[in-house]
Write a protein that holds these residues in place. Sequence first.
Motif, PDB file in Angstrom:
ATOM      1  N   GLY A   1       4.844   9.020   4.675  1.00 52.16           N
ATOM      2  CA  GLY A   1       3.392   9.073   4.752  1.00 52.16           C
ATOM      3  C   GLY A   1       2.904   9.206   6.183  1.00 52.16           C
ATOM      4  O   GLY A   1       3.569   8.785   7.126  1.00 52.16           O
ATOM      5  N   ALA A   2       1.722   9.791   6.336  1.00 53.14           N
ATOM      6  CA  ALA A   2       1.151   9.971   7.674  1.00 53.14           C
ATOM      7  C   ALA A   2       0.831   8.628   8.328  1.00 53.14           C
ATOM      8  O   ALA A   2       0.798   8.520   9.552  1.00 53.14           O
ATOM      9  CB  ALA A   2      -0.112  10.831   7.600  1.00 53.14           C
ATOM     10  N   GLY A   3       0.580   7.612   7.515  1.00 50.55           N
ATOM     11  CA  GLY A   3       0.307   6.282   8.056  1.00 50.55           C
ATOM     12  C   GLY A   3      -1.132   6.036   8.423  1.00 50.55           C
ATOM     13  O   GLY A   3      -1.499   4.901   8.736  1.00 50.55           O
ATOM     14  N   ASP A   4      -1.974   7.090   8.392  1.00 50.66           N
ATOM     15  CA  ASP A   4      -3.357   6.889   8.857  1.00 50.66           C
ATOM     16  C   ASP A   4      -4.394   7.092   7.759  1.00 50.66           C
ATOM     17  O   ASP A   4      -5.570   7.286   8.032  1.00 50.66           O
ATOM     18  CB  ASP A   4      -3.654   7.788  10.055  1.00 50.66           C
ATOM     19  N   VAL A   5      -3.961   7.005   6.488  1.00 53.55           N
ATOM     20  CA  VAL A   5      -4.918   7.065   5.385  1.00 53.55           C
ATOM     21  C   VAL A   5      -5.735   5.777   5.378  1.00 53.55           C
ATOM     22  O   VAL A   5      -5.182   4.672   5.403  1.00 53.55           O
ATOM     23  CB  VAL A   5      -4.193   7.258   4.040  1.00 53.55           C
ATOM     24  N   THR A   6      -7.048   5.919   5.337  1.00 52.35           N
ATOM     25  CA  THR A   6      -7.942   4.755   5.429  1.00 52.35           C
ATOM     26  C   THR A   6      -8.435   4.271   4.075  1.00 52.35           C
ATOM     27  O   THR A   6      -9.180   3.286   4.004  1.00 52.35           O
ATOM     28  CB  THR A   6      -9.167   5.109   6.291  1.00 52.35           C
ATOM     29  N   TRP A   7      -8.037   4.943   3.017  1.00 52.74           N
ATOM     30  CA  TRP A   7      -8.587   4.680   1.680  1.00 52.74           C
ATOM     31  C   TRP A   7      -8.483   3.208   1.296  1.00 52.74           C
ATOM     32  O   TRP A   7      -9.456   2.600   0.834  1.00 52.74           O
ATOM     33  CB  TRP A   7      -7.835   5.547   0.673  1.00 52.74           C
ATOM     34  N   SER A   8      -7.327   2.608   1.490  1.00 51.76           N
ATOM     35  CA  SER A   8      -7.129   1.214   1.071  1.00 51.76           C
ATOM     36  C   SER A   8      -7.883   0.235   1.961  1.00 51.76           C
ATOM     37  O   SER A   8      -8.547  -0.696   1.471  1.00 51.76           O
ATOM     38  CB  SER A   8      -5.637   0.873   1.080  1.00 51.76           C
ATOM     39  N   LEU A   9      -7.774   0.415   3.264  1.00 46.36           N
ATOM     40  CA  LEU A   9      -8.438  -0.517   4.178  1.00 46.36           C
ATOM     41  C   LEU A   9      -9.946  -0.480   3.986  1.00 46.36           C
ATOM     42  O   LEU A   9     -10.619  -1.525   4.052  1.00 46.36           O
ATOM     43  CB  LEU A   9      -8.067  -0.194   5.624  1.00 46.36           C
TER      44      LEU A   9
ATOM     45  N   VAL B   1      -4.861  12.560  10.799  1.00 43.06           N
ATOM     46  CA  VAL B   1      -3.864  13.464  10.228  1.00 43.06           C
ATOM     47  C   VAL B   1      -4.140  13.704   8.749  1.00 43.06           C
ATOM     48  O   VAL B   1      -4.229  14.845   8.300  1.00 43.06           O
ATOM     49  CB  VAL B   1      -2.441  12.888  10.412  1.00 43.06           C
ATOM     50  N   ASP B   2      -4.266  12.643   7.985  1.00 48.80           N
ATOM     51  CA  ASP B   2      -4.462  12.760   6.542  1.00 48.80           C
ATOM     52  C   ASP B   2      -5.849  12.247   6.187  1.00 48.80           C
ATOM     53  O   ASP B   2      -6.063  11.037   6.026  1.00 48.80           O
ATOM     54  CB  ASP B   2      -3.380  11.972   5.800  1.00 48.80           C
ATOM     55  N   ASP B   3      -6.784  13.177   6.074  1.00 51.95           N
ATOM     56  CA  ASP B   3      -8.168  12.818   5.743  1.00 51.95           C
ATOM     57  C   ASP B   3      -8.541  13.283   4.345  1.00 51.95           C
ATOM     58  O   ASP B   3      -9.729  13.419   4.025  1.00 51.95           O
ATOM     59  CB  ASP B   3      -9.128  13.397   6.780  1.00 51.95           C
ATOM     60  N   ARG B   4      -7.549  13.511   3.491  1.00 52.27           N
ATOM     61  CA  ARG B   4      -7.809  14.052   2.155  1.00 52.27           C
ATOM     62  C   ARG B   4      -8.420  13.029   1.209  1.00 52.27           C
ATOM     63  O   ARG B   4      -9.047  13.403   0.210  1.00 52.27           O
ATOM     64  CB  ARG B   4      -6.504  14.577   1.546  1.00 52.27           C
ATOM     65  N   HIS B   5      -8.252  11.751   1.498  1.00 52.47           N
ATOM     66  CA  HIS B   5      -8.669  10.715   0.557  1.00 52.47           C
ATOM     67  C   HIS B   5      -9.828   9.865   1.085  1.00 52.47           C
ATOM     68  O   HIS B   5     -10.557   9.261   0.295  1.00 52.47           O
ATOM     69  CB  HIS B   5      -7.481   9.815   0.236  1.00 52.47           C
TER      70      HIS B   5
ATOM     71  N   ASP C   1       0.880  -1.169   0.000  1.00 48.24           N
ATOM     72  CA  ASP C   1       0.000   0.000   0.000  1.00 48.24           C
ATOM     73  C   ASP C   1       0.920   1.221   0.000  1.00 48.24           C
ATOM     74  O   ASP C   1       1.279   1.762   1.037  1.00 48.24           O
ATOM     75  CB  ASP C   1      -0.890  -0.051   1.247  1.00 48.24           C
ATOM     76  N   THR C   2       1.337   1.644  -1.203  1.00 46.35           N
ATOM     77  CA  THR C   2       2.495   2.522  -1.328  1.00 46.35           C
ATOM     78  C   THR C   2       2.246   3.983  -0.972  1.00 46.35           C
ATOM     79  O   THR C   2       3.148   4.674  -0.517  1.00 46.35           O
ATOM     80  CB  THR C   2       3.041   2.480  -2.767  1.00 46.35           C
ATOM     81  N   GLY C   3       1.052   4.490  -1.198  1.00 40.89           N
ATOM     82  CA  GLY C   3       0.838   5.929  -1.080  1.00 40.89           C
ATOM     83  C   GLY C   3       0.919   6.468   0.325  1.00 40.89           C
ATOM     84  O   GLY C   3       1.154   7.670   0.521  1.00 40.89           O
ATOM     85  N   ASP C   4       0.741   5.599   1.322  1.00 37.66           N
ATOM     86  CA  ASP C   4       0.752   6.044   2.719  1.00 37.66           C
ATOM     87  C   ASP C   4       1.873   5.371   3.494  1.00 37.66           C
ATOM     88  O   ASP C   4       1.775   5.178   4.705  1.00 37.66           O
ATOM     89  CB  ASP C   4      -0.607   5.755   3.371  1.00 37.66           C
ATOM     90  N   ASN C   5       2.940   5.012   2.793  1.00 30.02           N
ATOM     91  CA  ASN C   5       4.069   4.311   3.405  1.00 30.02           C
ATOM     92  C   ASN C   5       4.716   5.168   4.498  1.00 30.02           C
ATOM     93  O   ASN C   5       5.315   6.205   4.205  1.00 30.02           O
ATOM     94  CB  ASN C   5       5.076   3.992   2.301  1.00 30.02           C
TER      95      ASN C   5
END
Length: 507
Positions: free
Chosen positions: A321-329, A377-381, A312-316
């Motif tokens: 990466g912030a590590g807390d992007v939920t898009w993939s999960l 932290v990163d809620d853009r996606h 899951d490369t974009g939030d590495n």
Amino acid sequence: MSPSRTPAARTPVARPVVAVAGLGIESSTFSPARTEAPAFHPRRGDDVLTAYQFLASGTPLRDAADWRGALVGKALPGGTVTAAAYAELSDELIARIRGLGHLDGLWFDIHGAMTVESVDDAEAELLARVREAVGPDVLVSTSMDLHGNVSRELVRLSDLITCYRMAPHEDAMETKERAARNLVDLLTTGAPRPVKAWVPVPVLLAGEQTSTRIEPARSVYAAVDETEATEGVTDAALWVGYAWADEPRNRAAVVVTGPSRQAVTAGAERLAHGFWAARHDFAFVAPTGPLDDCLAEALAAAPEERPYFISDTGDNPTAGGAGDVTWSLERVLSRPEFKDPSGPTVVYASLPGPAAVDTAVRAGVGAVVTVTAGAAVDDRHAGPLTMTGVVHAIRHGDPHARTEVVLRVGSVYVVLTALRKPYHHEHDFTDLDLSPRTADIVIVKIGYLEPELFAMAAGWKMALTPGGVDQDLPRLGHHRIHRPMFPFDREMPDPDLTARIIPPWNE
């Protein structure tokens, strides 16, 4: 230094006094995260030396000099460092150096991609302050990650400068030892300050496109060893640079150091031309695709192709990466194949959610809980993700995560953490009562797989997912890097790859 000037010899020092100092982090300017001082986990005084096996008591290098730790802080890659954090750590580092007394040398152990609020070249600024503190005669050896960024000023302020030659960085400790050993050799022999040949190369590629596991990087970096072996060369280094920061210094670079101006010039230009010539050949270290396609291939994989790893490369978090992007999960949990506990076993690592972790800890292993995590932290996606599942495992005391919880949601084992953590080793999973080797699919927030995961993966694909370290560099919106720059300007003319001889810092 003028072409005709010969560097002055120095007085040999039988057992030099050498300080160790530095701050290191990769900082993505495309992540909304901010990095504070505690994230660097600074070591101070004698504790600094314990981080380096080659400086253990009784080792040859330890006995060759009087080593003195000042302050060394290393943070997980993350967002921009706050001005307050940088001021706090750098002020303490300088104060500790001043308190060490007479020094002959200083080993500057950094990463090289630290971005600080309102500072474009943080490592060079810090080294300039170090120079003011130690005086004109102290020699400085700088060691870096090959994903660091090397400005002319950083080279000017360093007497020796080097970086890793492998990605993944299996030679990290070897590189640090080389930097320290070359410094001691220079001090004990009384040799002149080395000639430094620097070539900026207008290429900025992601680490996942420049892994030395595959061509062309394998051959490009093999030439670094060959250059170092040349008579008249002390060290050779090639930096890929750090792609996820938008700063004027960001690009690839070559530095070759040694006593011979002719040798270091020829070596630096050879390496620079080799890297430039290969620019169109660099490709991702694994097959890539959208997440849904990666999941479909993993589900269709034969038994001998499992465990099937998906990056899951974009939030590495180990790239910034912030590590807390939920898009993939969110997309994984929405798939019907994983709704039932008897479905294909999936391990997902990881998602920070301190409140969710607290809820699971209070409920205990075996309890059914509903928790919400991520996107703080990163809620853009995607927004915070709510999950209902069974608490599978709880672990306290991890130096990065602090507390880890595994929540089984259908057939997906979701690793939740109090603080973000990279998952690079098999024990990271087995410590949580997970068996990645027998899982069908393992999804990790990472780019290229670290060695243990790479060895474990029977199948592997990199998902091109959104986040602060998006692999699609042109769509990120760099606007401060020097242009033209490959691959942003794919048809750019050939650049000037003439070696620049950088004079000693005090000239």
